[in-house]
Design a protein around this motif. Structure first.
Motif, PDB file in Angstrom:
ATOM      1  N   ARG A 100      -5.324  -7.640  34.669  1.00 55.97           N
ATOM      2  CA  ARG A 100      -5.013  -7.094  33.347  1.00 55.97           C
ATOM      3  C   ARG A 100      -3.629  -7.514  32.865  1.00 55.97           C
ATOM      4  O   ARG A 100      -3.281  -7.270  31.712  1.00 55.97           O
ATOM      5  CB  ARG A 100      -5.097  -5.567  33.392  1.00 55.97           C
ATOM      6  CG  ARG A 100      -6.489  -5.018  33.674  1.00 55.97           C
ATOM      7  CD  ARG A 100      -6.462  -3.500  33.694  1.00 55.97           C
ATOM      8  NE  ARG A 100      -5.909  -2.945  32.468  1.00 55.97           N
ATOM      9  CZ  ARG A 100      -5.577  -1.662  32.310  1.00 55.97           C
ATOM     10  NH1 ARG A 100      -5.727  -0.829  33.311  1.00 55.97           N
ATOM     11  NH2 ARG A 100      -5.086  -1.232  31.159  1.00 55.97           N
ATOM     12  N   ARG A 101      -2.845  -8.130  33.730  1.00 49.78           N
ATOM     13  CA  ARG A 101      -1.452  -8.417  33.367  1.00 49.78           C
ATOM     14  C   ARG A 101      -1.309  -9.458  32.260  1.00 49.78           C
ATOM     15  O   ARG A 101      -0.505  -9.270  31.344  1.00 49.78           O
ATOM     16  CB  ARG A 101      -0.679  -8.865  34.606  1.00 49.78           C
ATOM     17  CG  ARG A 101      -0.419  -7.730  35.576  1.00 49.78           C
ATOM     18  CD  ARG A 101       0.264  -8.228  36.832  1.00 49.78           C
ATOM     19  NE  ARG A 101       0.163  -7.252  37.902  1.00 49.78           N
ATOM     20  CZ  ARG A 101       0.388  -7.498  39.176  1.00 49.78           C
ATOM     21  NH1 ARG A 101       0.728  -8.737  39.544  1.00 49.78           N
ATOM     22  NH2 ARG A 101       0.269  -6.550  40.078  1.00 49.78           N
ATOM     23  N   PRO A 102      -2.010 -10.589  32.319  1.00 51.38           N
ATOM     24  CA  PRO A 102      -1.762 -11.621  31.308  1.00 51.38           C
ATOM     25  C   PRO A 102      -1.906 -11.140  29.872  1.00 51.38           C
ATOM     26  O   PRO A 102      -1.092 -11.487  29.014  1.00 51.38           O
ATOM     27  CB  PRO A 102      -2.798 -12.693  31.645  1.00 51.38           C
ATOM     28  CG  PRO A 102      -3.027 -12.541  33.119  1.00 51.38           C
ATOM     29  CD  PRO A 102      -2.968 -11.063  33.348  1.00 51.38           C
ATOM     30  N   GLN A 103      -2.923 -10.334  29.604  1.00 46.03           N
ATOM     31  CA  GLN A 103      -3.139  -9.884  28.227  1.00 46.03           C
ATOM     32  C   GLN A 103      -1.984  -9.018  27.744  1.00 46.03           C
ATOM     33  O   GLN A 103      -1.447  -9.232  26.645  1.00 46.03           O
ATOM     34  CB  GLN A 103      -4.457  -9.107  28.130  1.00 46.03           C
ATOM     35  CG  GLN A 103      -4.764  -8.622  26.713  1.00 46.03           C
ATOM     36  CD  GLN A 103      -6.086  -7.877  26.624  1.00 46.03           C
ATOM     37  OE1 GLN A 103      -6.808  -7.767  27.613  1.00 46.03           O
ATOM     38  NE2 GLN A 103      -6.403  -7.383  25.447  1.00 46.03           N
ATOM     39  N   MET A 104      -1.589  -8.029  28.554  1.00 41.03           N
ATOM     40  CA  MET A 104      -0.499  -7.147  28.134  1.00 41.03           C
ATOM     41  C   MET A 104       0.831  -7.879  28.078  1.00 41.03           C
ATOM     42  O   MET A 104       1.644  -7.654  27.177  1.00 41.03           O
ATOM     43  CB  MET A 104      -0.415  -5.940  29.081  1.00 41.03           C
ATOM     44  CG  MET A 104      -1.530  -4.931  28.884  1.00 41.03           C
ATOM     45  SD  MET A 104      -1.292  -3.411  29.838  1.00 41.03           S
ATOM     46  CE  MET A 104      -1.699  -3.980  31.481  1.00 41.03           C
ATOM     47  N   LEU A 105       1.073  -8.757  29.046  1.00 45.05           N
ATOM     48  CA  LEU A 105       2.332  -9.503  29.062  1.00 45.05           C
ATOM     49  C   LEU A 105       2.410 -10.477  27.892  1.00 45.05           C
ATOM     50  O   LEU A 105       3.501 -10.689  27.329  1.00 45.05           O
ATOM     51  CB  LEU A 105       2.490 -10.250  30.386  1.00 45.05           C
ATOM     52  CG  LEU A 105       2.766  -9.379  31.609  1.00 45.05           C
ATOM     53  CD1 LEU A 105       2.714 -10.211  32.882  1.00 45.05           C
ATOM     54  CD2 LEU A 105       4.128  -8.688  31.486  1.00 45.05           C
ATOM     55  N   SER A 106       1.291 -11.062  27.517  1.00 45.04           N
ATOM     56  CA  SER A 106       1.291 -11.976  26.369  1.00 45.04           C
ATOM     57  C   SER A 106       1.637 -11.231  25.088  1.00 45.04           C
ATOM     58  O   SER A 106       2.387 -11.738  24.241  1.00 45.04           O
ATOM     59  CB  SER A 106      -0.073 -12.654  26.229  1.00 45.04           C
ATOM     60  OG  SER A 106      -0.331 -13.504  27.331  1.00 45.04           O
ATOM     61  N   GLU A 107       1.115 -10.029  24.949  1.00 39.33           N
ATOM     62  CA  GLU A 107       1.468  -9.224  23.763  1.00 39.33           C
ATOM     63  C   GLU A 107       2.945  -8.850  23.804  1.00 39.33           C
ATOM     64  O   GLU A 107       3.640  -8.911  22.779  1.00 39.33           O
ATOM     65  CB  GLU A 107       0.616  -7.965  23.684  1.00 39.33           C
ATOM     66  CG  GLU A 107       0.926  -7.127  22.449  1.00 39.33           C
ATOM     67  CD  GLU A 107       0.092  -5.863  22.344  1.00 39.33           C
ATOM     68  OE1 GLU A 107       0.419  -5.023  21.476  1.00 39.33           O
ATOM     69  OE2 GLU A 107      -0.876  -5.712  23.118  1.00 39.33           O
ATOM     70  N   ALA A 108       3.432  -8.471  24.994  1.00 38.26           N
ATOM     71  CA  ALA A 108       4.850  -8.135  25.124  1.00 38.26           C
ATOM     72  C   ALA A 108       5.726  -9.331  24.772  1.00 38.26           C
ATOM     73  O   ALA A 108       6.764  -9.192  24.110  1.00 38.26           O
ATOM     74  CB  ALA A 108       5.152  -7.657  26.540  1.00 38.26           C
ATOM     75  N   LEU A 109       5.309 -10.518  25.202  1.00 36.66           N
ATOM     76  CA  LEU A 109       6.073 -11.728  24.900  1.00 36.66           C
ATOM     77  C   LEU A 109       6.120 -11.981  23.402  1.00 36.66           C
ATOM     78  O   LEU A 109       7.181 -12.312  22.845  1.00 36.66           O
ATOM     79  CB  LEU A 109       5.453 -12.924  25.621  1.00 36.66           C
ATOM     80  CG  LEU A 109       6.144 -14.272  25.417  1.00 36.66           C
ATOM     81  CD1 LEU A 109       7.589 -14.219  25.911  1.00 36.66           C
ATOM     82  CD2 LEU A 109       5.374 -15.379  26.127  1.00 36.66           C
ATOM     83  N   ASP A 110       4.992 -11.826  22.724  1.00 42.82           N
ATOM     84  CA  ASP A 110       4.961 -12.004  21.274  1.00 42.82           C
ATOM     85  C   ASP A 110       5.916 -11.031  20.585  1.00 42.82           C
ATOM     86  O   ASP A 110       6.615 -11.397  19.626  1.00 42.82           O
ATOM     87  CB  ASP A 110       3.541 -11.798  20.742  1.00 42.82           C
ATOM     88  CG  ASP A 110       2.598 -12.918  21.137  1.00 42.82           C
ATOM     89  OD1 ASP A 110       3.089 -14.018  21.470  1.00 42.82           O
ATOM     90  OD2 ASP A 110       1.371 -12.694  21.130  1.00 42.82           O
TER      91      ASP A 110
END
Length: 408
Positions: free
Chosen positions: A253-263
């Motif tokens: 589940r990390r990539p999706q949440m981290l990608s949003e955080a990065l944006d």
């Protein structure tokens, strides 16, 4: 005449509605006039700048610089000191660690530490946090040994000092001490009725301390709590909570949440936090066996570390050995399969890879934000990528070179 705007700005700040009064904050700053006026109080301007800080408005540093450059007759060391302290905090929120140190030191030069009183927690906290993030732990520790007034801890300046001290303890491995400082911030903010993430993100700090202590449940609880707070609709507050939830949760589940955080951090322009999220993304993809994406994110993080000066963050990137890296594209060589980039496109792409927002790129290259968007759209099409986080790091052979080329 300043009572009403002052009350509006203060009420919005303490109730997590700063985003609703950004227009009023800009108007207060515009109405100030070209020169120092003794009839113009300082508090409305400081509140207006506080609103811009809490909402991560991209023009906050520019407003501080403009006010600092103006002639002041008579000279007001208090006003200049408070402005420099605000400018230091703005630099921190952009990941400009060197700039934060310079402006905080200037603030202390305008007013002697003893004369600052309880407000010394502002510039001193910025110095502690910036030097900690730069890895200058001895220097940060020396700032913490300075004597501060005890009443400072019962003011908003004490919140910034406690938060910075907590980050120092966290970096130094004193996790229980860090947790105590973050929770002390939370106790005070709840008691004073200003429990807003935009003021001091104590929940994110406490959650990171709990993660270091092995308590993922407590960390997740604090992150979810932050997402439900007034003012948590801001990009920075949401990004911090998402990063904690990602790190505390399963790798899938990390990539999706981290990608949003990065944006969200890209929207804020915070390079320091972008590096941390990129490192987390690299680790997550590596754990999932996607080494190509892991390398892409880690290489971009390494590039931002060089721009940001956050030396400790580079240590976490060393696990990805250089020999595992893909060959870099030589400077000036064609990138991608869909044709060469023009000089203008390359300059814009170089700054985008460097973590600059569209508005910042426009200011540096003396073009409009719309032109920046058009250039990036063409770059994405030529390189076959969907967004700026997919741009290859090799595009940014040197951000300074891109700016110098434009000036030439």
């Amino acid at each position: 005449s300043w009572s009403r705007p002052t009350a509006l700005l203060a009420d919005a700040l303490v109730n997590g509605r700063a985003h609703e009064v950004v227009g009023q904050a800009h108007q207060v700053l515009k109405d100030r006039g070209p020169s120092y006026d003794l009839t113009w109080p300082e508090e409305p301007a400081l509140l207006a700048l506080g609103v811009l800080l809490c909402t991560d408005s991209p023009d906050t540093p520019a407003w501080c610089d403009r006010l600092l450059r103006e002639g002041h007759t008579p000279y007001s060391p208090t006003w200049m000191g408070l402005l420099s302290a605000t400018r230091a905090e703005a630099a921190l929120r952009l990941g400009d660690l060197t700039g934060a140190v310079e402006h905080a030191q200037q603030a202390l030069n305008h007013i002697s530490p003893n004369a600052w009183g309880v407000a010394v927690g502002g510039p001193l906290g910025s110095l502690v946090l910036a030097t900690t993030r730069m890895g200058h732990y001895d220097e940060a520790g020396a700032y913490l040994t300075r004597t501060v007034p005890k009443p400072m801890f019962d003011t908003r300046y004490g919140l910034h000092y406690l938060h910075a001290r907590g980050q120092y303890h966290l970096a130094a491995g004193h996790h229980h001490a860090a947790l105590a400082d973050f929770l002390a911030c939370g106790d005070r903010m709840r008691a004073w009725g200003i429990d807003v993430p935009g003021v001091v993100p104590w929940r994110t700090g406490a959650a990171e301390a709990w993660l270091e202590l092995g308590n993922r449940e407590q960390a997740s609880r604090l992150a979810y709590d932050q997402l439900g707070r007034p003012g948590a609709n801001g990009a920075r507050a949401r990004a911090g909570a998402l990063r904690v939830l990602a790190v505390a949760g399963p790798a899938t589940r990390r990539p999706q949440m981290l990608s949003e955080a990065l944006d969200l951090y890209e929207r804020c322009g915070d390079r320091y936090e972008q590096i941390r999220v990129l490192a987390d993304l690299g680790a997550a993809y590596h754990e999932l066996g996607d080494n190509r994406r892991a390398r892409t994110h880690v290489r971009r993080a390494r590039h931002l570390v060089a721009l940001c000066g956050a030396a400790p963050l580079s240590d976490g990137l060393l696990s990805f050995q250089d020999e595992a890296e893909e060959p870099a594209t030589a400077p000036g060589a064609p990138v991608g399969d869909n044709g060469l980039l023009t000089d203008s496109e390359r300059r814009v792409a170089a700054l985008a890879v460097g973590g600059y927002t569209n508005r910042e790129i426009a200011a540096k290259l003396f073009i409009t934000p719309s032109t920046v968007e058009q250039h990036l759209t063409r770059v994405y099409r030529k390189l076959g990528v969907r967004c700026r986080k997919d741009l290859p790091v090799e595009l940014a052979t040197s951000v300074s070179e891109a700016i110098l080329a434009q000036e030439a």
